[in-house]
Design an enzyme around this catalytic site. Sequence first.
Site, PDB file in Angstrom:
ATOM      1  CG  ASP A 143     -12.082   4.014   5.470  1.00 29.31           C
ATOM      2  OD1 ASP A 143     -11.629   4.708   6.398  1.00 29.31           O
ATOM      3  OD2 ASP A 143     -11.704   4.140   4.296  1.00 29.31           O
TER       4      ASP A 143
ATOM      5  NE  ARG B 115     -10.262  10.391   9.626  1.00 34.30           N
ATOM      6  CZ  ARG B 115      -9.392   9.636   8.928  1.00 34.30           C
ATOM      7  NH1 ARG B 115      -9.778   8.509   8.383  1.00 34.30           N
ATOM      8  NH2 ARG B 115      -8.144  10.012   8.815  1.00 34.30           N
TER       9      ARG B 115
ATOM     10  CB  SER C 220      -8.711   5.071   7.562  1.00 36.18           C
ATOM     11  OG  SER C 220      -8.942   5.215   6.193  1.00 36.18           O
TER      12      SER C 220
ATOM     13  CE  LYS D  36      -8.966   2.411   3.383  1.00 40.27           C
ATOM     14  NZ  LYS D  36      -9.051   3.794   2.978  1.00 40.27           N
TER      15      LYS D  36
ATOM     16  CG  HIS E  74      -1.731   1.244   1.372  1.00 37.20           C
ATOM     17  ND1 HIS E  74      -2.900   1.407   0.669  1.00 37.20           N
ATOM     18  CD2 HIS E  74      -1.562   2.380   2.076  1.00 37.20           C
ATOM     19  CE1 HIS E  74      -3.421   2.587   0.949  1.00 37.20           C
ATOM     20  NE2 HIS E  74      -2.625   3.203   1.803  1.00 37.20           N
TER      21      HIS E  74
HETATM   22  N1  URA Z   1      -5.685   7.163   3.320  1.00 35.40           N
HETATM   23  C1  URA Z   1      -6.681   6.416   3.830  1.00 35.40           C
HETATM   24  O1  URA Z   1      -7.070   5.410   3.246  1.00 35.40           O
HETATM   25  N2  URA Z   1      -7.218   6.792   4.990  1.00 35.40           N
HETATM   26  C2  URA Z   1      -6.830   7.890   5.679  1.00 35.40           C
HETATM   27  O2  URA Z   1      -7.355   8.170   6.731  1.00 35.40           O
HETATM   28  C3  URA Z   1      -5.801   8.666   5.124  1.00 35.40           C
HETATM   29  C4  URA Z   1      -5.237   8.282   3.935  1.00 35.40           C
END
Ligand code: URA
Length: 434
Positions: A161, A168, A183, A187, A82
């Site tokens: 999320d 947010r 977050s 995932k 990621h």
């Molecule tokens: N990327 C994400 O997937 N979540 C966040 O909170 C910040 C960056």
Amino acid sequence: MQMSDLLAKKRDGGSLSTEEIQFMIRGYTRGEIPDYQMSAMCMAILLRGMDDRETLDMTLAMMHSGETIDLSPIRGVKADKHSTGGVGDKTSLILCPMVAAAGLKIAKMSGRGLGHTGGTIDKLESFPGFTAAVSEQQFFKNVNDIGIAIIGQTADLVPADKKLYALRDVTGTVPSIPLIVSSIMSKKLASGSDVIVLDVKCGDGAFMKTEQQAETLARGLTRVGRLAGRKCAAVITDMEQPLGYAVGNAVEVREALSVLRGEQKGELLELCLTLGGCMMAEAGVVWSMEEAKLELLKTIEDGSALKKLAEMVSAQGGDASAIYDPSLLPQAAVTLEVPSENAGYVRRIHAEQVGLISMHLGGGRVTKESEIDLSVGVVLAKKVGDAVRAGESLGTIYASSAEKAQQAAKMLRDCYELSDEPVSRRKLIRQIIR
Ligand code: URA
């Protein structure tokens, strides 16, 4: 249990229990807890923080808010990567085929996303016919047969999320480390891989502006990953200038192909070897990072990484001949070289602004529905530390019209800061956290 009690507890610096966090995430996902209470909670978390146990509980509660992918039908060690996002980031296109050619399994779900360029899937769609809409069964089969598949999200992963991130975004609570960690990791955990390697970028073109912030985030991400039972490592990388030379979609694919063909060495290759090395070392298939990097380099030298990409593109309906003949990739109507007006040494290239050039040309998405133009973008000719003569090219613009190309050329000149004195090159790989 009452959300108002949980709010008071976090406001006063208390620690939320596992049950309280599960109650809060379940209630918010189902619409039983309203946005105004969840906004207050996000702000209380931003100001008061969360310890590792709370962050892990939040991550797991979010992960279980939707479907999770069970990759057990795939034989072997499954690895994923990621990136926190940056300008010119085409590492997945190089790294994933290399690692698959070296024997790990890449079962990757990727997004399209909003940004200066498309995501990995958009870039792969530069291969005529390529599709990311693959059924789960076909996805498993492709990974078992050839070792790699990169597809769009099939399952309803982490709905908590989607709601929380949107909240947010409008309540000033994006920059909370425990909220970012939960977050991202919810995932990644839901996507099912055994090994997760994170590329945490820092600098002008990144989400984390300083190396210190990036390190805090990287340590938080890897701690939670390990507490959740996955093998995890992070690499902190410089984003004070774009990664590599190309920023766009097909132009980035061309650059990735030249790295896979062994023609482009340097920092982009080094980053892919480091991320891939972390994957192999965490997977336990090598004794050391050095051994892993040598194995990965072999996949470039013997052409097996390029072949792996071709196999994946074909298996997903694409025309793999473009891999061996990049002139078959989408071509822009207009190309324009941008000569430098002055001489000097490149001191800075404003990464974020280079990203905006790609956006201006139509290479990125403003809303989820936007169509992107795969052929446009910019290819830099000079990086920080390089000497430039007056009249020498700073880069090339790929555009759909002469007018857009001229505007982009001016934008590109404004991205460069030159110095009269020699400037040292920037170090791309800042830290490896394992
Ligand atoms: N990327 C994400 O997937 N979540 C966040 O909170 C910040 C960056």
